[in-house]
Design an enzyme around this catalytic site. Structure first.
Site, PDB file in Angstrom:
ATOM      1  CD  GLU A 204      -1.809  -2.433   1.389  1.00  0.00           C
ATOM      2  OE1 GLU A 204      -0.627  -2.725   1.675  1.00  0.00           O
ATOM      3  OE2 GLU A 204      -2.725  -3.282   1.363  1.00  0.00           O
ATOM      4  CG  ASP A 253     -14.866  -1.148  15.200  1.00  0.00           C
ATOM      5  OD1 ASP A 253     -14.581  -0.357  14.282  1.00  0.00           O
ATOM      6  OD2 ASP A 253     -14.345  -2.263  15.311  1.00  0.00           O
TER       7      ASP A 253
HETATM    8 MN    MN Z   1      -2.935  -5.249   1.918  1.00  0.00          MN
END
Ligand code: MN
Length: 448
Positions: A204, A253
């Site tokens: 990424e 969350d």
């Molecule tokens: Mn990944």
């Protein structure tokens, strides 16, 4: 070179950064103020009680700010992100400002926030973790929340995705631990890339580098065999222990509700690199930036799937109210009556966690929820336009579902106008505006 502080300067120049000069504590006080500004301006806390570093939060708090950071319009976002995932580019590796201070601190040296009243401790929430496979061939970068257990150890939540797979590979290779970097204080493009659903095997950081037009530099860590952005504010260097687990959670969350406590792996802090005057980046769990960073990359995939059925997609909105995860609105141009249910099925296929989807005609702005509600009010009939899928896998974050079996119900709402009826009856009426009215509006109502 693009980094967090450069972006903060842009925010300040645009009046989008609030500076809080008074002393505040990272325990509940900073989170309470971040919550008040949630979805609005970013906040920089200059005097953090007990720490030298400043804390910033809400940096990615609005959709427009993220689009601005990438230099794209709402309509161009999908193409740009897809292009970056398909064309990752290797980053330059060298030294950078994150190496101004290299030492072996304790976790207590950093202003890590304790957010909510029933949290088990301070949580790092804006950190992205870099790890590679035992043979070095696969690199991965992903967001993980980290619970501070003591001065050296953190509990890390690892959902069964890419890092989980790397961890299995390391275990199969007989390793006892993996060397990782956890980077904080980054440009929004890097954060968005880290949360994008790039396939396993794609690093990424390289996706972020494409997004930034080659502007992401990396550096070798000092204490572990891992890479990290050379322009980060702070990098924690750690060992992900494969032989140890600890209680992690309950954590709030993106739903805004508490997740459950689980046994999760432990990361041991072995060193750190940081800028001399580093800014600690905070991210309020369940806040707008949490929801946007989770939801926007999903919009890209939904856009891609829907385009197979309806070539003209005006926009995809993983709504903030739907926590950027459970609700989606898609605006598209309908040609045939049967398109809409296929579009609804494509949306659910693109994002299996989704619970409710609404499709609207292309005259409706999917980001204006009042327009969306108007479309439901004027173009939807419950007996014809509803798609109900019972007993199907939904998100574990949906408290109304069977969270253990992850079974729930999906509902699709077709709020497009029926093609069998004249279009005129569904149009919003307009008032002709003379040049004089246009001039008057320019004078009296601009910006209102
Ligand atoms: Mn990944």
């Amino acid at each position: 070179m693009r980094d967090l502080r450069g972006f903060m300067e842009e925010l300040e120049a645009g009046g989008e950064l609030v500076r809080v000069e008074e002393p505040v504590s990272p325990r509940y006080e900073i989170p309470a103020i971040l919550r008040r500004f949630d979805g609005g301006r970013a906040v920089l806390f200059e005097d953090v009680e007990g720490y030298d570093a400043m804390v910033v939060g809400g940096v990615c708090g609005t959709r427009n700010r993220i689009l601005g950071a990438l230099g794209v319009s709402a309509g161009d976002l999908y193409g740009r992100l897809l292009d970056a995932v398909r064309n990752p580019t290797p980053c330059e590796v060298g030294d950078g400002p994150v190496k101004e201070v290299v030492d072996e601190p304790g976790l207590g040296d950093f202003p890590i926030l304790t957010h909510f009243g029933a949290d088990p401790g301070p949580y790092i929430t804006s950190g992205i973790l870099y790890a590679r496979s035992p043979d070095g061939s696969v690199e991965n970068v992903s967001f993980h929340r980290l619970l501070v257990l003591d001065g050296k150890n953190m509990g890390i939540r690892i959902v069964p995705r890419h890092l989980y797979r790397l961890k299995q590979m390391a275990q199969e290779a007989g390793l006892k631990s993996m060397e990782v970097s956890i980077s904080l204080g980054l440009h929004p493009a890097v954060l968005l890339a880290a949360s994008s659903p790039a396939p396993f095997g794609i690093c990424e950081f390289k996706v972020a580098n494409t997004l930034l037009g080659g502007g992401l530099r990396l550096t070798e860590c000092e204490h572990v065999d891992a890479l990290a952005p050379a322009d980060a504010e702070l990098v924690l260097e750690g060992r992900l222990r494969l032989d140890e687990e600890a209680a992690e959670g309950p954590f709030v969350d993106q739903s805004g509700t508490y997740d459950i406590e689980r046994r999760q792996p432990v990361v041991e802090l072995v060193g750190a690199m940081r800028r001399e005057d580093y800014v600690y980046q905070a991210l309020l769990p369940s806040g707008a930036e949490h929801r946007l960073l989770m939801g926007m990359p999903r919009e890209v995939r939904i856009w891609e799937y829907v385009r197979n059925i309806a070539p003209t997609v005006r926009g995809v909105n993983m709504t903030l109210g739907g926590m950027g995860w459970l609700h989606c609105v898609v605006s598209f141009e309908k040609f045939r009556e049967g398109d809409t249910k296929n579009v609804l099925m494509a949306i659910f296929a693109a994002h299996p966690s989704l619970k409710h989807a609404v499709v609207v005609d292309s005259d409706i702005d999917p980001f204006d929820m009042e327009q969306v509600e108007w479309a439901i009010a004027t173009r939807f009939r419950g007996d014809e336009d509803l798609l109900v899928v019972p007993k199907v896998r939904v998100s574990s974050l949906d408290p109304a579902s069977d969270q253990e079996k992850e079974l729930g119900c999906k509902v699709g709402v077709d709020a497009t106008r029926p093609l069998s009826k004249p279009a005129e009856g569904f149009k919003r009426a307009e008032i002709p505006a003379s040049d004089r009215v246009k001039r008057l509006l320019e004078k009296y109502a601009s910006g209102s």
